[in-house]
Design an enzyme around this catalytic site. Structure first.
Site, short mmCIF file in Angstrom:
data_model
loop_
_atom_site.label_atom_id
_atom_site.label_comp_id
_atom_site.label_asym_id
_atom_site.label_seq_id
_atom_site.Cartn_x
_atom_site.Cartn_y
_atom_site.Cartn_z
N HIS A 254 109.20 2.04 -20.93
CA HIS A 254 108.88 1.31 -19.71
C HIS A 254 109.91 1.60 -18.62
O HIS A 254 111.10 1.74 -18.90
CB HIS A 254 108.82 -0.20 -19.97
CG HIS A 254 107.56 -0.62 -20.65
ND1 HIS A 254 107.33 -0.40 -21.99
CD2 HIS A 254 106.46 -1.27 -20.18
CE1 HIS A 254 106.14 -0.88 -22.32
NE2 HIS A 254 105.59 -1.42 -21.25
N PRO A 255 109.48 1.66 -17.38
CA PRO A 255 110.41 1.91 -16.27
C PRO A 255 111.15 0.63 -15.90
O PRO A 255 110.71 -0.48 -16.20
CB PRO A 255 109.48 2.33 -15.13
CG PRO A 255 108.21 1.59 -15.41
CD PRO A 255 108.08 1.55 -16.90
N GLU B 166 101.03 -2.70 -11.24
CA GLU B 166 101.58 -3.97 -11.71
C GLU B 166 102.78 -4.40 -10.89
O GLU B 166 102.90 -5.57 -10.48
CB GLU B 166 101.94 -3.86 -13.20
CG GLU B 166 100.72 -3.77 -14.10
CD GLU B 166 100.99 -3.10 -15.44
OE1 GLU B 166 100.04 -2.95 -16.22
OE2 GLU B 166 102.16 -2.72 -15.69
N PHE C 167 114.57 -4.08 -18.88
CA PHE C 167 114.02 -5.43 -18.81
C PHE C 167 112.51 -5.32 -18.59
O PHE C 167 112.06 -4.62 -17.69
CB PHE C 167 114.65 -6.20 -17.66
CG PHE C 167 114.07 -7.56 -17.45
CD1 PHE C 167 114.41 -8.62 -18.28
CD2 PHE C 167 113.16 -7.80 -16.42
CE1 PHE C 167 113.87 -9.89 -18.08
CE2 PHE C 167 112.62 -9.06 -16.22
CZ PHE C 167 112.98 -10.11 -17.05
N ILE C 168 111.75 -6.02 -19.45
CA ILE C 168 110.29 -5.91 -19.38
C ILE C 168 109.71 -7.30 -19.24
O ILE C 168 110.07 -8.23 -19.98
CB ILE C 168 109.72 -5.24 -20.65
CG1 ILE C 168 110.28 -3.81 -20.77
CG2 ILE C 168 108.20 -5.20 -20.61
CD1 ILE C 168 109.98 -3.16 -22.10
N ALA D 240 105.70 -9.11 -18.00
CA ALA D 240 104.35 -8.96 -17.46
C ALA D 240 104.35 -9.61 -16.08
O ALA D 240 104.34 -10.83 -15.97
CB ALA D 240 103.33 -9.61 -18.38
#
Length: 471
Positions: A372-373, A392, A424-425, A427
């Site tokens: 993930h970026p 997103e 850091f992820i 939604a």
């Protein structure tokens, strides 16, 4: 690769709304099974007597013998029960669908004429009232063809509906291929019509019932009195009617047999139920063919945009390989699992993909996190995000940060990665910059195990949102 053919999902939590004419809250449908003269009997060339659905509870077939009592119980249905029910329904102006066994109809010309004069639908109930489960496909196909020919000879037109009843696993496919009926009813899987795909094309299914059915008078732990029958029918109607008033209309089937419901004490209960139903508004009393015609127009057979359980591996991975960011191995492994119609929905496919992700080692999970970026990071600034990630992040306004906000995100990203070793992820859909910064600040205080769990849950949330967009 495993594929599971049974559909355990159906309409899911949201059933069709306002689906009946004139905003009816419920469609009520009475079926009269006409089987008398088509049952197992040595006179019909069968090897044993009938043993199903009579006053003789627990009856067994008598090989090579006529069963005089059984025969006379069936004869009661034709000689007396039919006419009692005919007077009831015609007097109350209730439309009826007859499931007619063709050899039974052939032996009852007066009853057949009365059905037609009343405008009742006559659906095909097979050639003989016998079991199909042990027939070869060729034998069952021959039975279907014989039934179709005799039905048309007797009634003057081919049937629009079909119900074998004592069917095999091949029945629906064979009837679709041979009869091409508007609908079939050899299923009990729903309270509404639905479509299935067959080798001959889409087939409309009008589910039938074995609970709101007078057959319960002839089975152990069934109905013992007309009051029990009436109470069960009334409770069923009340429940479905209330659901319809609340915006989720349903269909209620009532299954009847001349030799069972045609007995006086049971007909009295049926009369009370008809009076009860006719005392309500927003009730559509219809034949099955009327329901089928209406449904076929309002809800024609359609194919979903994507049908995961029916896709090739290449197409499946191409479509869903990016649901977990740059981690196509999850889709590849999910494709090899047991997938079926329930997995053709966002929830279903999400479950299949998450099962693969959750059973992976911590190192493999971290690799997914690493794919993930950073939020508002260098890849975003350079326009090198995947289309999903770019959309997103833009939804949360992360593509329109001030210099100060971008600096703050960069600092937090660096601190987080230094502590946890992965980006850091979160939604972000439905969140704004303030929400994200607050979560950033809170989660950076987690320990390694807690944050790995939290980050993985966020990855799963992102996957769920992406699947909603796709499906």
């Amino acid at each position: 690769m495993q594929r599971y053919p049974r559909d355990m999902h159906g309409y899911g939590p949201q059933t069709p709304q306002d689906c009946w004419p004139d905003k009816a809250a419920i469609a009520v449908q009475f079926v009269l099974n006409y089987e008398e003269g088509g049952e197992n009997c040595l006179l019909h060339g069968d090897p044993a007597s009938e043993a199903f659905l009579s006053e003789i509870v627990g009856a067994q077939p008598w090989p090579d013998q006529r069963h005089w009592n059984m025969e006379s119980l069936y004869e009661y249905g034709a000689r007396s029960g039919f006419w009692r029910l005919h007077r009831l329904f015609t007097g109350a102006q209730i439309p009826v669908t007859v499931f007619g066994v063709t050899t039974a109809l052939a032996r009852s010309p007066a009853q057949l004429a009365a059905m037609q004069e009343a405008g009742w639908e006559i659906a095909c109930h097979g050639y003989k009232w016998i079991e199909h489960k042990d027939m070869t496909e060729a034998e069952e196909r021959a039975q279907i063809r014989a039934a179709l020919q005799l039905h048309e000879n007797l009634t003057g037109s081919p049937p629009e509906g079909w119900y074998t009843g004592r069917c095999s696993v091949n029945t629906v496919e064979l009837v679709a291929a041979e009869a091409g009926c508007l609908y079939q009813s050899d299923a009990y899987a729903d309270d509404l019509p639905y479509w299935v795909n067959t080798g001959s094309g889409p087939q409309l299914i009008l589910p039938y019932t074995l609970d709101a059915n007078d057959m319960r008078f002839a089975t152990p732990q069934g109905f013992n009195s007309g009051d029990q029958f009436y109470a069960y029918l009334k409770d069923s109607f009340d429940t479905l009617y209330q659901e319809g008033l609340e915006g989720a209309p349903k269909m209620m089937n009532i299954g009847l047999h001349c030799r069972l419901a045609g007995r006086p004490g049971r007909t009295a209960a049926l009369r009370r139920f008809i009076d009860y139903v006719q005392g309500h508004d927003r009730v559509w009393l219809a034949r099955r063919v009327d329901i089928a015609r209406h449904w076929a127009v309002q809800y024609p057979a359609t194919q979903p945009r994507l049908c995961p359980s029916q896709m090739t591996k290449q197409d499946f991975v191409s479509a869903f390989g990016g649901v977990f960011e740059h981690s196509a191995w999850i889709a590849e492994a999910a494709f090899e699992q047991e997938l079926g119609p329930a997995h053709d929905t966002p929830d279903g496919l999400h479950s299949a993909l998450c099962c693969i992700f959750r059973q992976a080692s911590d190192d493999k999970k971290r690799a997914v996190l690493d794919a993930h970026p950073d939020l508002a990071g260098k890849l975003a600034a350079a326009g090198r995000l995947t289309a999903e990630s770019a959309s997103e992040q833009a939804s949360a306004g992360l593509d329109m940060l001030t210099d100060a906000e971008r600096s703050q995100f960069t600092q937090l990203n660096d601190q987080y990665k230094a502590k946890f070793g992965h980006p850091f992820i979160i939604a972000v859909r439905g969140l704004n910059k303030v929400d994200i910064l607050a979560a950033f600040t809170r989660r950076i205080e987690n320990d390694q195990a807690a944050e790995l769990t939290t980050a993985c849950r966020e990855v799963e949330k992102i996957a769920r949102l992406r699947l909603t967009d796709l499906l």
